[in-house]
Motif scaffolding. Structure first.
Motif: not given
Length: 284
Positions: A6-29
């Motif tokens: 669930l994303h934050g105020t005044a953004i969208n899921s595409t932006v949230f995906q982009s913002k968490t790309e580094k984080l998710r790269s360290f989690l299991p594929q």
């Protein structure tokens, strides 16, 4: 491992995906992520519109009980249709609603399994309520000069206040800062004061959970991250206390009200998340 995001105020899921790309790269594929967009279009902060493309979405605009209930109902419907999910990850508004959703499920289903096995709260805030029968009335807190206060005594004092709301915030107050940050902040305050302040609309008054005023606790393992410079840092810290602190893990990065930015920060937070998920798997 399926995680609702669930994303934050005044953004969208595409932006949230982009913002968490580094984080998710360290989690299991093999982890998978489902992204739910808010359905309300709002005016973004200027710096957001200069950096990120629209649409600029939120799940809830004005934090009245009916609006929060509507947002939670929409998320519950998504879970029913697309779930189940092992965990939930939210940032800012998405974090607030994730916490509220967990508390609502516990209140309405006290003998049922948790809605999620774990939760990841990024730049979290204390959750607003879906009903005036749950949480503390924060009408005068939100319409006052220090709407970000987490002082429980002040919450109680203001809940008993009957003074009219201030039409314009005092300079250098928290309300003035929020008015600068959010283009529609004063419009929201005036709406709350003009509509929700009427006795016949008392059932819509904003209510919020506070660990010193409510006994409820989020009873699953949780991972929390916030920035050292986050204006909402006191809220994020109190959200930890609203959870079961024996299975809550915290990471403070060097940024502001956002996801961790650097590669090293994301690596460290991913380790906190792994620990949280391991706790959920073994119920420890």
């Amino acid at each position: 491992m399926r995680i609702l995001c669930l994303h934050g105020t005044a953004i969208n899921s595409t932006v949230f995906q982009s913002k968490t790309e580094k984080l998710r790269s360290f989690l299991p594929q093999e982890y998978s992520y489902e992204w739910l967009d808010g359905d309300l279009h709002i005016i973004p902060q200027k710096f957001l519109s200069e950096v990120y493309p629209g649409p600029y979405l939120s799940y809830v605009n004005i934090l009245t009980t009916d609006n929060v209930a509507r947002a939670l109902g929409r998320i519950e419907e998504f879970i029913e249709n697309e779930g189940p999910f092992d965990g939930v990850m939210g940032v800012s508004e998405g974090s607030m609603l994730s916490a509220a959703l967990l508390l609502k499920h516990q209140a309405e289903n006290p003998f049922s399994p948790p809605l999620f096995r774990f939760a990841i709260f990024i730049s979290g805030t204390l959750p607003f309520s879906w009903s005036t029968s749950a949480g503390q009335d924060v009408f005068h807190l939100l319409t006052g000069d220090n709407p970000l206060s987490t002082n429980a005594s002040e919450w109680q004092r203001l809940a008993a206040d009957s003074a009219p709301i201030r039409q314009e915030p005092l300079s250098n107050s928290e309300a003035a800062v929020l008015a600068d940050m959010f283009p529609t902040w004063q419009e929201r305050v005036r709406y709350i004061g003009g509509i929700i302040g009427k006795p016949e609309n008392a059932h819509l008054r904003p209510c919020c959970f506070h660990p010193d005023l409510q006994q409820e606790r989020i009873n699953i393992p949780t991972a929390h991250a916030w920035g050292l410079q986050d204006l909402f840092k006191p809220h994020a810290e109190q959200l930890v206390r609203l959870c079961d602190t024996t299975v809550a893990a915290v990471y403070e990065h060097g940024g502001d009200h956002d996801v961790p930015h650097t590669l090293e920060e994301n690596k460290k937070f991913s380790e906190v998340i792994r620990k949280t998920i391991l706790r959920s798997a073994f119920a420890i």
